[in-house]
Write a protein that holds these residues in place. Structure first.
Motif, PDB file in Angstrom:
ATOM      1  N   SER A  12    -156.503  12.007  42.622  1.00 35.63           N
ATOM      2  CA  SER A  12    -155.219  11.412  42.277  1.00 35.63           C
ATOM      3  C   SER A  12    -154.611  10.735  43.496  1.00 35.63           C
ATOM      4  CB  SER A  12    -154.271  12.502  41.786  1.00 35.63           C
ATOM      5  OG  SER A  12    -152.956  11.989  41.741  1.00 35.63           O
ATOM      6  N   GLU A  13    -154.002   9.577  43.278  1.00 38.93           N
ATOM      7  CA  GLU A  13    -153.371   8.866  44.389  1.00 38.93           C
ATOM      8  C   GLU A  13    -151.906   9.257  44.545  1.00 38.93           C
ATOM      9  OE1 GLU A  13    -153.940   4.746  43.618  1.00 38.93           O
ATOM     10  OE2 GLU A  13    -156.116   4.989  43.441  1.00 38.93           O
ATOM     11  N   TYR A  14    -151.433  10.139  43.687  1.00 34.31           N
ATOM     12  CA  TYR A  14    -150.003  10.476  43.707  1.00 34.31           C
ATOM     13  C   TYR A  14    -149.680  11.692  44.559  1.00 34.31           C
ATOM     14  CZ  TYR A  14    -150.280   7.156  39.920  1.00 34.31           C
ATOM     15  OH  TYR A  14    -150.532   6.042  39.182  1.00 34.31           O
ATOM     16  N   THR A  15    -150.464  11.913  45.596  1.00 34.86           N
ATOM     17  CA  THR A  15    -150.218  13.051  46.469  1.00 34.86           C
ATOM     18  C   THR A  15    -148.932  12.852  47.254  1.00 34.86           C
ATOM     19  OG1 THR A  15    -151.623  12.000  48.107  1.00 34.86           O
ATOM     20  CG2 THR A  15    -152.650  13.669  46.738  1.00 34.86           C
ATOM     21  N   TYR A  16    -148.293  13.963  47.615  1.00 31.85           N
ATOM     22  CA  TYR A  16    -147.104  13.854  48.456  1.00 31.85           C
ATOM     23  C   TYR A  16    -147.104  14.927  49.524  1.00 31.85           C
ATOM     24  CZ  TYR A  16    -145.309  17.500  45.325  1.00 31.85           C
ATOM     25  OH  TYR A  16    -145.139  18.634  44.609  1.00 31.85           O
ATOM     26  N   GLU A  17    -146.313  14.684  50.556  1.00 31.81           N
ATOM     27  CA  GLU A  17    -146.269  15.597  51.687  1.00 31.81           C
ATOM     28  C   GLU A  17    -145.162  16.622  51.529  1.00 31.81           C
ATOM     29  OE1 GLU A  17    -147.311  13.858  56.024  1.00 31.81           O
ATOM     30  OE2 GLU A  17    -146.092  12.561  54.779  1.00 31.81           O
ATOM     31  N   ASP A  18    -145.454  17.848  51.951  1.00 29.98           N
ATOM     32  CA  ASP A  18    -144.431  18.881  52.017  1.00 29.98           C
ATOM     33  C   ASP A  18    -144.658  19.609  53.339  1.00 29.98           C
ATOM     34  OD1 ASP A  18    -142.474  20.715  51.631  1.00 29.98           O
ATOM     35  OD2 ASP A  18    -143.518  21.834  50.061  1.00 29.98           O
ATOM     36  N   GLY A  19    -143.939  19.177  54.361  1.00 26.59           N
ATOM     37  CA  GLY A  19    -144.183  19.726  55.694  1.00 26.59           C
ATOM     38  C   GLY A  19    -145.557  19.276  56.164  1.00 26.59           C
ATOM     39  N   THR A  20    -146.402  20.241  56.543  1.00 30.94           N
ATOM     40  CA  THR A  20    -147.758  19.881  56.968  1.00 30.94           C
ATOM     41  C   THR A  20    -148.741  19.938  55.813  1.00 30.94           C
ATOM     42  OG1 THR A  20    -148.226  22.177  57.562  1.00 30.94           O
ATOM     43  CG2 THR A  20    -147.381  20.760  59.313  1.00 30.94           C
ATOM     44  N   GLN A  21    -148.244  20.313  54.625  1.00 34.30           N
ATOM     45  CA  GLN A  21    -149.123  20.407  53.455  1.00 34.30           C
ATOM     46  C   GLN A  21    -149.099  19.110  52.654  1.00 34.30           C
ATOM     47  OE1 GLN A  21    -150.752  23.444  54.323  1.00 34.30           O
ATOM     48  NE2 GLN A  21    -150.865  23.673  52.120  1.00 34.30           N
ATOM     49  N   LEU A  22    -150.214  18.822  52.027  1.00 37.85           N
ATOM     50  CA  LEU A  22    -150.259  17.735  51.054  1.00 37.85           C
ATOM     51  C   LEU A  22    -150.423  18.383  49.688  1.00 37.85           C
ATOM     52  CD1 LEU A  22    -152.656  15.263  52.884  1.00 37.85           C
ATOM     53  CD2 LEU A  22    -150.208  14.999  52.565  1.00 37.85           C
ATOM     54  N   ILE A  23    -149.733  17.822  48.711  1.00 36.78           N
ATOM     55  CA  ILE A  23    -149.747  18.419  47.387  1.00 36.78           C
ATOM     56  C   ILE A  23    -150.091  17.374  46.339  1.00 36.78           C
ATOM     57  CG2 ILE A  23    -148.333  19.583  45.632  1.00 36.78           C
ATOM     58  CD1 ILE A  23    -146.646  20.664  48.037  1.00 36.78           C
ATOM     59  N   CYS A  24    -150.938  17.771  45.405  1.00 35.76           N
ATOM     60  CA  CYS A  24    -151.298  16.889  44.297  1.00 35.76           C
ATOM     61  C   CYS A  24    -150.501  17.307  43.063  1.00 35.76           C
ATOM     62  CB  CYS A  24    -152.788  16.982  44.011  1.00 35.76           C
ATOM     63  SG  CYS A  24    -153.274  16.104  42.519  1.00 35.76           S
ATOM     64  N   PRO A  25    -149.707  16.403  42.509  1.00 35.93           N
ATOM     65  CA  PRO A  25    -148.893  16.755  41.344  1.00 35.93           C
ATOM     66  C   PRO A  25    -149.708  16.849  40.059  1.00 35.93           C
ATOM     67  CG  PRO A  25    -148.601  14.448  41.890  1.00 35.93           C
ATOM     68  CD  PRO A  25    -149.511  15.018  42.942  1.00 35.93           C
ATOM     69  N   GLU A  26    -150.914  16.357  40.071  1.00 38.22           N
ATOM     70  CA  GLU A  26    -151.697  16.333  38.835  1.00 38.22           C
ATOM     71  C   GLU A  26    -152.527  17.587  38.629  1.00 38.22           C
ATOM     72  OE1 GLU A  26    -153.464  12.701  37.655  1.00 38.22           O
ATOM     73  OE2 GLU A  26    -152.080  11.504  38.841  1.00 38.22           O
ATOM     74  N   CYS A  27    -153.127  18.127  39.701  1.00 34.90           N
ATOM     75  CA  CYS A  27    -153.935  19.345  39.531  1.00 34.90           C
ATOM     76  C   CYS A  27    -153.360  20.500  40.349  1.00 34.90           C
ATOM     77  CB  CYS A  27    -155.391  19.100  39.909  1.00 34.90           C
ATOM     78  SG  CYS A  27    -155.668  18.900  41.674  1.00 34.90           S
ATOM     79  N   ALA A  28    -152.223  20.270  41.020  1.00 30.90           N
ATOM     80  CA  ALA A  28    -151.522  21.293  41.777  1.00 30.90           C
ATOM     81  C   ALA A  28    -152.299  21.784  43.002  1.00 30.90           C
ATOM     82  CB  ALA A  28    -151.127  22.484  40.897  1.00 30.90           C
TER      83      ALA A  28
END
Ligand SMILES: [Zn+2]
Length: 113
Positions: A12-28
């Motif tokens: 998924s290209e919709y990843t976002y940053e949360d601090g030093t973590q990257l999170i994928c909203p589609e598969c969590a």
């Protein structure tokens, strides 16, 4: 626009940053941004005898007489080799030499032209 890497699990290209973590909203899926940045360091840099970085397709010359394994042939100093291919291993250059054929060379015995 930021250029975050796609999710390694679902692409998924919709990843976002949360601090030093990257999170994928589609598969969590969550992963560390620093980890993915380090992955690029795996690329092995192969250098010739004087420290030039070699790449696939380069032309090199041989800097010392090299015996061809299993034959009486010798690759003479100054032999020009076109279109080398970098490989893993002790002999890290795969190439084809006129009059000899396919063989492998060590990068420490060649020089980029
Ligand atoms: Zn995902």
């Amino acid at each position: 626009m930021s250029t975050l890497p796609p999710c390694p699990k679902c692409n998924s290209e919709y990843t976002y940053e949360d601090g030093t973590q990257l999170i994928c909203p589609e598969c969590a899926h969550e992963w560390s941004a620093t980890e993915s940045a380090d992955a690029g360091d795996d690329v092995k840099v192969i250098k010739d005898s004087v420290g030039n970085v070699l790449q696939d397709g380069d032309t090199i010359t041989v800097i010392k007489d090299l015996k061809v394994k299993g034959s009486s042939l010798v690759v003479k100093v100054g032999t020009k080799v076109k279109g080398i291919r970098l490989v893993d291993g002790d002999h890290d250059i795969d190439c084809k030499i006129d009059g000899i054929g396919a063989m492998k060379l060590k990068s420490e015995f060649v020089r980029k032209v």
